[in-house]
Every structure is written in C-alpha cells, then in structure tokens.
Design an enzyme around this catalytic site. Sequence first.
Site, short mmCIF file in Angstrom:
data_model
loop_
_atom_site.label_atom_id
_atom_site.label_comp_id
_atom_site.label_asym_id
_atom_site.label_seq_id
_atom_site.Cartn_x
_atom_site.Cartn_y
_atom_site.Cartn_z
N ARG A 121 74.80 21.15 -11.10
CA ARG A 121 75.78 21.74 -10.19
C ARG A 121 76.19 20.65 -9.20
O ARG A 121 75.61 19.56 -9.18
CB ARG A 121 75.27 23.03 -9.51
CG ARG A 121 73.81 23.16 -9.18
CD ARG A 121 73.27 22.21 -8.15
NE ARG A 121 74.07 22.22 -6.94
CZ ARG A 121 74.10 21.25 -6.05
NH1 ARG A 121 73.36 20.15 -6.22
NH2 ARG A 121 74.85 21.29 -4.99
N ALA B 116 80.10 19.34 -7.40
CA ALA B 116 81.40 19.05 -8.01
C ALA B 116 81.42 17.77 -8.86
O ALA B 116 81.79 17.81 -10.05
CB ALA B 116 82.47 19.02 -6.93
N ARG C 4 83.11 26.64 -14.97
CA ARG C 4 83.16 27.03 -13.54
C ARG C 4 84.57 26.74 -13.02
O ARG C 4 85.17 25.73 -13.41
CB ARG C 4 82.11 26.27 -12.71
CG ARG C 4 80.68 26.68 -13.02
CD ARG C 4 79.68 26.11 -12.03
NE ARG C 4 79.67 26.84 -10.77
CZ ARG C 4 78.97 26.43 -9.70
NH1 ARG C 4 78.26 25.31 -9.74
NH2 ARG C 4 78.98 27.15 -8.59
N GLN D 32 70.54 25.98 -2.19
CA GLN D 32 70.68 24.54 -2.48
C GLN D 32 70.06 23.69 -1.37
O GLN D 32 69.52 22.62 -1.64
CB GLN D 32 72.16 24.17 -2.62
CG GLN D 32 72.80 24.61 -3.92
CD GLN D 32 73.47 25.97 -3.80
OE1 GLN D 32 73.11 26.78 -2.96
NE2 GLN D 32 74.44 26.24 -4.65
N ASP E 63 84.41 20.74 -2.90
CA ASP E 63 84.68 21.05 -4.31
C ASP E 63 86.15 20.88 -4.67
O ASP E 63 86.50 20.68 -5.83
CB ASP E 63 84.22 22.47 -4.63
CG ASP E 63 82.71 22.53 -4.65
OD1 ASP E 63 82.11 22.67 -3.56
OD2 ASP E 63 82.13 22.36 -5.74
N ASN F 299 84.48 24.44 -0.18
CA ASN F 299 83.09 23.97 -0.33
C ASN F 299 82.19 25.21 -0.33
O ASN F 299 82.67 26.35 -0.27
CB ASN F 299 82.73 23.00 0.81
CG ASN F 299 81.41 22.30 0.56
OD1 ASN F 299 81.16 21.80 -0.55
ND2 ASN F 299 80.52 22.28 1.52
N LYS F 300 80.91 24.98 -0.43
CA LYS F 300 79.93 26.07 -0.54
C LYS F 300 80.13 27.15 0.51
O LYS F 300 80.40 26.83 1.67
CB LYS F 300 78.53 25.43 -0.44
CG LYS F 300 77.37 26.40 -0.54
CD LYS F 300 77.42 27.28 -1.76
CE LYS F 300 77.60 26.55 -3.06
NZ LYS F 300 77.93 27.45 -4.20
O1 MRU Z 1 77.57 25.94 -6.42
P1 MRU Z 1 77.29 24.46 -6.28
O2 MRU Z 1 75.86 24.17 -5.98
O3 MRU Z 1 77.82 23.69 -7.45
O4 MRU Z 1 78.14 24.03 -5.01
C1 MRU Z 1 78.08 22.69 -4.61
C2 MRU Z 1 78.82 22.43 -3.36
O5 MRU Z 1 79.46 23.28 -2.79
C3 MRU Z 1 78.81 21.01 -2.86
O6 MRU Z 1 78.85 20.98 -1.47
C4 MRU Z 1 80.04 20.29 -3.43
O7 MRU Z 1 80.11 20.46 -4.80
C5 MRU Z 1 80.02 18.84 -3.11
S1 MRU Z 1 78.75 18.01 -4.01
C6 MRU Z 1 78.92 16.34 -3.70
#
Ligand code: MRU
Length: 344
Positions: free
Chosen positions: A52, A54, A93, A196, A237, A247-248
């Site tokens: 997981r 991006a 995704r 995470q 993302d 983003n998350k």
């Molecule tokens: O659902 P995830 O764990 O894939 O989400 C990840 C994030 O939101 C990260 O902050 C984003 O992908 C940047 S990773 C360098």
Amino acid sequence: MTQAKQLSVQALQWSGHSLKVLDQRLLPQQICYDEYQDAEGVAEAIRSMRVRGAPAIGIAAAYGVVLSAIQHYPNPDWHTAVKIDIDHLAASRPTAVNLFWALDRMREALALNPDQPIAALTKTAQQIHSDDLAANLAMGEHGADIIGGNAAVLTHCNAGALATGGYGTALGVIRSLHHRGQLTKVYADETRPWLQGARLTVWELAQDGIPATLIADSAAAWLMKSGKIDWIIVGADRITANGDVANKIGTYSLAVLAKQHGVKVMVAAPSSTFDFAMPTGDHIEIEQRTAKELLPECYLEANSLVTAWNPVFDVTPAELITAIVTERGVVLNPGQNGVKSLMS
Ligand code: MRU
C-alpha cells in the site's frame, strides 16, 4: 548515508522473474514476503493492502505488467492477455494516481517495443522503482531545507519506505531532518482504522533508530494546542491542478486543526502523484473500503442495525497547505501560487 541505510525497509523486491511483496498487514508482528509470479496475484496484493502507499502501488503494478508479459509472451494472444492484466491492475484501487501513471508508462513501453516486450517492460518498471527512490532522497533534502532548522513534527498514515521505492516522502523529510540533527521530536497518528501509523510508521522509524511517539488520532488537536509541534508532514495519493491533495482519511482534519493552531502543513509527493488533468480535488474518486475494517464482528450479520461508512481518503484544499515538496522543487502556499510551476 550508506546504501544499506537507505534500503533498511523494502516493501518490494524484484528477482527478475517474480515480485516479493512484504505483507504489511502482518507488521510489526511478522516480517513475511509473499512471492508473486503473475499480474493477478499482484493486483490482489494491492487490493488487499499487502502493499500500500501511492508510489509503492504504482511500482508493484509496473512489475505486475512485467510478470504478465513473462507469463504470456510469445503466445499468439499474448498482447490481449497483457492488456487484460493491465486492466485488472488498474481496477485494484481507485484513489492513488501513481497506479494509473505507472500503468500508462508500461503501456507506452509496450507500444514502443512490441518485439521485445519483456526486456522493455522490465527496464521501465525498474526505472520507475529507482526514480522513485531518487525522488524521495531529493524531496527529503528539499523538505528539510524549507523547514530550515529544528522542528517537532506530526505525521499521519505511513508515507515511508514501506509506501514507496525507499526512503519515503513524508518520512523521507523526517529522515533528512534526523540526519541533519534537526528533528527534535516526531509524533505519529495511529491512523484509524487500518493503523498505518501505529503498525507501520513507528516501526519503520524505529528500524532506522529514529525515536517516535504514537498518539491517538483524537489527540492531534490537543497536541497542537499544547504547542508541541511545528509542522505536520504527510504524503499524498493525488494532487490536482489547483493543488488540492488527496491523502489518508484524517489529513483534512489535521489541516483544519493546523490552521486554528498556527501549525504549518507540508505535503511531500513525487511528480508521479500529480494529476494535472484533474482541475480540483472535487473530482477525485475516494475509495470506500469494507465495513469489516471498522465494525466489531457482532455487527457484521446481514440484518444488523449498525452499519459503517469507511472512506479511506479525504481531500485537503490547497489553501490549507503551507508547502508542497516534490523532487522538482517546492511550491509555497499552493492555494495562492498554484502548482503549475511543477508541470514540465
Ligand atoms: O491506504 P494506504 O495505506 O495505501 O494510504 C496511503 C496514504 O494515504 C499515504 O499517505 C500516501 O499514499 C502517500 S505514501 C508515500
């Protein structure tokens, strides 16, 4: 910094004929790599979040296309089979644009080299992987330069080596601050519901000997009110043409809180995270994941009166962001200045 230090945690390992994926669902209790030999397996590894983050999703998908070519070339219908696999990977995704960016690059490589697809696709996937590591190393320095001195920071989710080709975006900036002796403190949000922050970020930082303090997501406002942090540093993302950042889930709340408390917000992301074709964040598809990630088991039966709403990303408007850091440079106050200067 030694090469070994840069690569202390690796989400993905390419062997030449298979992709090893660190199963991030099992961290930090178990370090277990699953080995994939076909694109369908890689798509499932992305969908299930074994891999997981991006940039890491994009890199994994690129290797998935290589595996597809190895599996199908030179069968008479190999080209169609690879195209179907690319479509499966693209459906894994929806929110992180790096996935679609990487698949576009693989499609281009295929179109340019129909007679030697395996060699061309391998070269492109490895380039995507190594470019991402190089971008993270550059962003780490740019981000630390902008901060320009000692700082206590809060990060959200995991935007580290685990989420990228190595070193990390937000955690890359944090690593660079640490190497400069300027990181006074790093806090990590738990990042519910997938955790995470609690399972990945503090573990990853500890692997590099960087002390980290975990907080409940709901403690962030009080942390800021207590004056304990100078910067929030997150990854992204998808960043749209006006500088809005997906983003998350929870990033938007942090940015709103930061405005109230005079805390600065940094987004660190490689150029593969920019979607200049999308005008604003309103157009971004926000992934909704299963209620199972949120609900206690007793509520999962069919006729339960308790349901869950589980969007796993949100969009932070550009005007709440202090700086967007990329390998190409930095945009200060993207809400006023836009991000067009980063277009090549
Ligand atoms: O659902 P995830 O764990 O894939 O989400 C990840 C994030 O939101 C990260 O902050 C984003 O992908 C940047 S990773 C360098």
